[in-house]
Design an enzyme around this catalytic site. Sequence first.
Site, mmCIF file in Angstrom:
data_model
loop_
_atom_site.group_PDB
_atom_site.id
_atom_site.type_symbol
_atom_site.label_atom_id
_atom_site.label_comp_id
_atom_site.label_asym_id
_atom_site.label_seq_id
_atom_site.Cartn_x
_atom_site.Cartn_y
_atom_site.Cartn_z
ATOM 1 N N CYS A 129 46.977 -99.136 19.736
ATOM 2 C CA CYS A 129 45.722 -98.315 19.195
ATOM 3 C C CYS A 129 46.078 -97.055 18.574
ATOM 4 C CB CYS A 129 44.865 -97.870 20.612
ATOM 5 S SG CYS A 129 44.745 -99.082 21.682
ATOM 6 N N HIS A 269 40.251 -92.360 19.291
ATOM 7 C CA HIS A 269 40.337 -93.625 19.458
ATOM 8 C C HIS A 269 39.109 -93.975 20.401
ATOM 9 C CE1 HIS A 269 41.564 -97.582 20.600
ATOM 10 N NE2 HIS A 269 41.936 -97.298 21.834
ATOM 11 N N ASN A 299 36.657 -101.523 22.258
ATOM 12 C CA ASN A 299 38.084 -100.806 22.120
ATOM 13 C C ASN A 299 38.722 -101.990 21.037
ATOM 14 O OD1 ASN A 299 40.754 -100.154 21.607
ATOM 15 N ND2 ASN A 299 41.105 -99.909 23.744
#
Length: 342
Positions: A129, A269, A299
Amino acid sequence: MMKPPFKNPRASHNFQGRSCSIVGVGSYVPAKILTNHDLEKMVDTSDEWITTRTGIKERRIAAENEWTSTMAARAAERALKMAKVPAADVDLIITATITPDMPFPATACLVQEEIGARRAAAFDMEAACSGFIYGLEIGQQFIMSRTYNTVLVIGAEKLSSIVDWSDRNTCVLFGDGAGAAVLQNRENSHGLLTTFIGADGEKGDLLYMPAGGSRCPATRQSVDGRLHYLRMDGKQSFKNAVQAMESAARQALQRCELDISRIKCVIPHQANRRIIDAVAERLGAAPEQLFVNLEKYGNTSAASVAIALDEAVASGRLNRGDLILLVGFGAGLTWGAAVIEW
Ligand code: UT7
């Protein structure tokens, strides 16, 4: 000449007026929407649980004939269009992903072919990520060292291909998509003021995919054992995410001698609304400074910060000269932050 009210850490090095600017951004998400209510029919979960524990309402799922490379290519084309840079002028393509089309060739090479960036070198890098922020750090090094003039950094994922759709602990969290940025030198302007990246391999087991690599190649047993799906210790990932993102953001701000109040837009994020709020609270960032779009996409790992940056720009809330803080965290563990003068 008036001095800018922040420190440009790059200025203290011998870059002779060279700076790395983001001259175009773009993103792409697949058309198919999977809502929390759809997930209620697939696993033992509820819209209420997902919304209150994560903030996610829906996510995008790639079609069967859509891959990481095709989503990456669409995002890249949009970023190049905004930058008014022809694909033929791209010197380097960096694709950050944990879901490459294939173990090899690199997804970046497939993107190169798809967008017609014939001249470009191309490679993939993997920092989960944190991938897009790692990509910015790497890309700007090539610009500042005068190796290349135009670098395309892409974060792209088809996470739906590695999510265990029978595991309610993870399947509600992730989605597919891609985001891209075009980096170029702009003499005597600011652009990327600083990037900060870090890692802690000791905690690699908090979020990983056991099989499919050289340690555990695909076998009938690995498939039967569901080892080709991502696994996550949610609670520990949460805890580490908050700590790492706060620390990375502080390091980046410190390098520019900036207080958080000077940042127009914090783009974190997009993993969990509670993580974002906890990081913001620790940093002293006000809710109106935050850019959050995870309710729409969940996500998307390496694509998350890139898509959010593109949407923040498209929303019109950023003016020339505004300061942006990007901050991310992911498997590895990895983390990173960047301060950009827009
Ligand atoms: O991208 C970077 C890496 N990833 C992350 O940053 C993710 C970080 N972690 C998280 O976002 C959160 O830890 C989760 C959203 C994954 C989980 O939230 P939590 O508040 O930590 O919940 P929990 O793991 O403590 O689970 C609480 C309960 C459990 O039931 P019991 O054991 O208390 O009876 C879970 O089985 O919630 C249950 N649960 C669910 N219930 C309904 C877990 N997933 C679900 C679900 N629907 N989808």
